[in-house]
Design an enzyme around this catalytic site. Structure first.
Site, PDB file in Angstrom:
ATOM      1  N   ASP A 219      20.216  50.085 165.898  1.00  0.00           N
ATOM      2  CA  ASP A 219      21.611  49.665 165.672  1.00  0.00           C
ATOM      3  C   ASP A 219      22.461  50.840 165.186  1.00  0.00           C
ATOM      4  O   ASP A 219      22.147  51.461 164.169  1.00  0.00           O
ATOM      5  CB  ASP A 219      21.655  48.520 164.662  1.00  0.00           C
TER       6      ASP A 219
ATOM      7  N   ASP B 127      16.754  55.520 165.883  1.00  0.00           N
ATOM      8  CA  ASP B 127      17.125  54.270 165.241  1.00  0.00           C
ATOM      9  C   ASP B 127      17.819  53.419 166.312  1.00  0.00           C
ATOM     10  O   ASP B 127      18.318  53.954 167.303  1.00  0.00           O
ATOM     11  CB  ASP B 127      18.078  54.576 164.073  1.00  0.00           C
TER      12      ASP B 127
END
Ligand SMILES: [Mg+2]
Length: 178
Positions: free
Chosen positions: A12, A10
């Protein structure tokens, strides 16, 4: 080409410091997490593809153009350096017709598995939100790591670490060589 597993990252909260409820729309606000280059590089050196799977609804909200998002990812790749460059980047933008890519749907991972010969059954995901963990489970990616950030924990990942600094020793210990 022979299939290899991937480590899905992922963005952020994992690759860069979480912007909280907002979005990162400018490179000067993109703050790489310390040690993430070492973590990506470790995965690659063990034989895994490194794949970025990120939700950037800021595109459909008109806060950033798709070209600027891609330019930001080019900067990120440059900053990560050659040994920690992502092999593939997949984005959910919220634009019409992209619903299947929205986490926790498995679309981003399945899209990556069409772009590269990925062995999903031996793949891993590293995320900071429930939707990341569930996306992996729905895509048939069994090994999940949660990096704790500001997201509430509703779904247990296989492993949980409280920082990127703690992620590296976990991977050193648990990530099998391919
Ligand atoms: Mg996140």
């Amino acid at each position: 080409m022979e299939k290899r597993p991937a480590v899905f990252f992922d963005r952020d909260g994992v690759v860069n410091r979480s912007p909280g409820a907002g979005y990162v729309t400018r490179w000067q606000d993109f703050e790489l997490n310390e040690g993430i280059d070492a973590a990506v590089s470790l995965c690659k050196s063990r034989g895994y593809y490194a794949v970025l799977v990120t939700s950037q609804r800021c595109v459909s909200k008109g806060l950033i153009s798709i070209d600027t998002l891609h330019a930001l990812h080019d900067e990120m790749q440059h900053a990560l350096g050659a040994s920690a460059k992502f092999d593939s980047i997949h984005e959910f933008t919220g634009l019409p017709g992209t619903e299947s890519l929205e986490k926790p749907n498995p679309g981003l991972i399945l899209e990556a598995a069409r772009a590269l010969p990925i062995d999903l059954e031996r793949s891993w995901l590293i995320g900071d939100a429930d939707r990341d963990i569930v996306m992996a489970q729905r895509a048939g990616v069994p090994s999940t790591v949660r990096v704790l950030t500001n997201h509430p924990v509703g779904v247990e990942a296989m492993f949980t670490v409280d920082s990127i600094a703690a992620l590296i020793p976990l991977l050193e210990l648990r990530l099998p060589f391919v």
